[in-house]
Design a protein around this motif. Structure first.
Motif, PDB file in Angstrom:
ATOM      1  N   CYS A 177      76.068  52.983  29.568  1.00 29.74           N
ATOM      2  CA  CYS A 177      76.050  53.705  28.290  1.00 29.74           C
ATOM      3  C   CYS A 177      77.351  54.517  28.201  1.00 29.74           C
ATOM      4  O   CYS A 177      77.620  55.344  29.081  1.00 29.74           O
ATOM      5  CB  CYS A 177      74.841  54.642  28.231  1.00 29.74           C
ATOM      6  SG  CYS A 177      74.952  55.898  26.930  1.00 29.74           S
ATOM      7  N   GLY A 237      78.013  56.745  26.186  1.00 31.33           N
ATOM      8  CA  GLY A 237      77.752  58.129  25.766  1.00 31.33           C
ATOM      9  C   GLY A 237      77.656  59.055  26.956  1.00 31.33           C
ATOM     10  O   GLY A 237      78.180  60.172  26.932  1.00 31.33           O
ATOM     11  N   CYS A 238      76.993  58.585  28.034  1.00 29.20           N
ATOM     12  CA  CYS A 238      76.795  59.461  29.201  1.00 29.20           C
ATOM     13  C   CYS A 238      77.391  58.871  30.481  1.00 29.20           C
ATOM     14  O   CYS A 238      77.285  59.490  31.540  1.00 29.20           O
ATOM     15  CB  CYS A 238      75.310  59.773  29.381  1.00 29.20           C
ATOM     16  SG  CYS A 238      74.323  58.300  29.696  1.00 29.20           S
ATOM     17  N   CYS A 277      69.017  55.512  25.002  1.00 30.82           N
ATOM     18  CA  CYS A 277      69.429  55.653  26.408  1.00 30.82           C
ATOM     19  C   CYS A 277      68.475  56.650  27.074  1.00 30.82           C
ATOM     20  O   CYS A 277      68.241  57.733  26.536  1.00 30.82           O
ATOM     21  CB  CYS A 277      70.869  56.169  26.474  1.00 30.82           C
ATOM     22  SG  CYS A 277      71.372  56.686  28.133  1.00 30.82           S
ATOM     23  N   CYS A 331      70.807  60.009  28.088  1.00 30.51           N
ATOM     24  CA  CYS A 331      71.374  60.949  27.094  1.00 30.51           C
ATOM     25  C   CYS A 331      70.643  60.927  25.757  1.00 30.51           C
ATOM     26  O   CYS A 331      70.903  61.779  24.908  1.00 30.51           O
ATOM     27  CB  CYS A 331      72.872  60.686  26.890  1.00 30.51           C
ATOM     28  SG  CYS A 331      73.241  59.134  26.056  1.00 30.51           S
TER      29      CYS A 331
HETATM   30 ZN    ZN Z   1      73.501  57.527  27.635  1.00 28.36          ZN
END
Ligand code: ZN
Length: 233
Positions: free
Chosen positions: A199, A201-202, A223, A226
């Protein structure tokens, strides 16, 4: 999957629109900020005022000097006219002449000092004026550049906003709601792309079952770390 793709596009648009708006705000703040020039202008005005009051004071001393010179002429006239014979009166006139001559010297010294100060102040005012002109020229250049940047940003905005309003109609209201609230809580990034099983994002590697779900699910998959909506391109 299709709606996640659209949400991801929506996010890209939103980020671009937000970026443009922020840059317009930044430009406007910079355009409004001419404090440095105003400060120099105030300095210059102050120096000019000082110079004028110094010149007025100098004129006053020059007038005083002229009066003293008149008096010296009168006293000298009487002293050397040969008409005053009384020694006491002569001595008095001489004392008067000496006193006037001392005053005259003091005046002349003050005038010289004032002239020196005036020259120094004039030089300072000229320097400040030159600095101000330099800053104004530079500011004009910066202002033109900023205005052109702002114009470009303002011109780009409507087409992005137009594309956004079309895209929004293709996303279900429920998903849009989830997207908006995630965007608010995740610093503008509600959707995270999945790259090499991770991911973005994290930066966490996703469990295989989560990846599988992200590939096959009809609705959005989040996810587990996150909480962002996962997007597989
Ligand atoms: Zn994430």
């Amino acid at each position: 999957m299709i709606s996640t793709k659209q949400l991801f596009e929506l996010q890209s648009l939103d980020l671009s629109i937000e970026g443009l708006r922020k840059s317009i705000q930044g430009i406007e703040a910079r355009l409004a900020d001419n404090q440095a020039i105003l400060a120099i202008q105030a300095q210059l005005e102050e120096k000019r005022r000082e110079l004028q009051s110094l010149k007025r004071a100098q004129r006053d001393v020059e007038l005083e000097l002229a009066t003293i010179e008149d008096k010296i002429q009168q006293v000298d006239g009487r002293l050397y006219s040969g008409r005053v014979g009384n020694p006491k009166e002569l001595m008095g006139l001489q004392e008067e002449a000496t006193a006037h001559k001392a005053s005259k010297q003091r005046c002349e010294e003050r005038i010289l000092q004032m002239m020196g100060e005036g020259e120094e102040k004039e030089r300072q005012a000229k320097d400040t004026e030159a600095r101000l002109k330099g800053m104004q020229t530079q500011w004009e250049q910066t202002r033109r550049e900023l205005e052109s940047e702002r114009r470009q940003a303002l011109e780009a905005l409507p087409s992005l906003e137009g594309r956004r309003s079309v895209l929004v109609t293709q996303v279900s209201p429920e998903e849009l709601k989830v997207y908006e609230s995630l965007r608010a809580s995740k610093g503008g990034a509600a959707i995270a792309k999945v790259e090499r099983g991770m991911c973005t994002g994290c930066r966490m590697t996703l469990p295989v079952y989560e990846l599988q779900r992200a590939r096959t699910a009809k609705g959005p998959v989040f996810c587990s770390t996150c909480g962002r909506i996962l997007y597989l391109s």
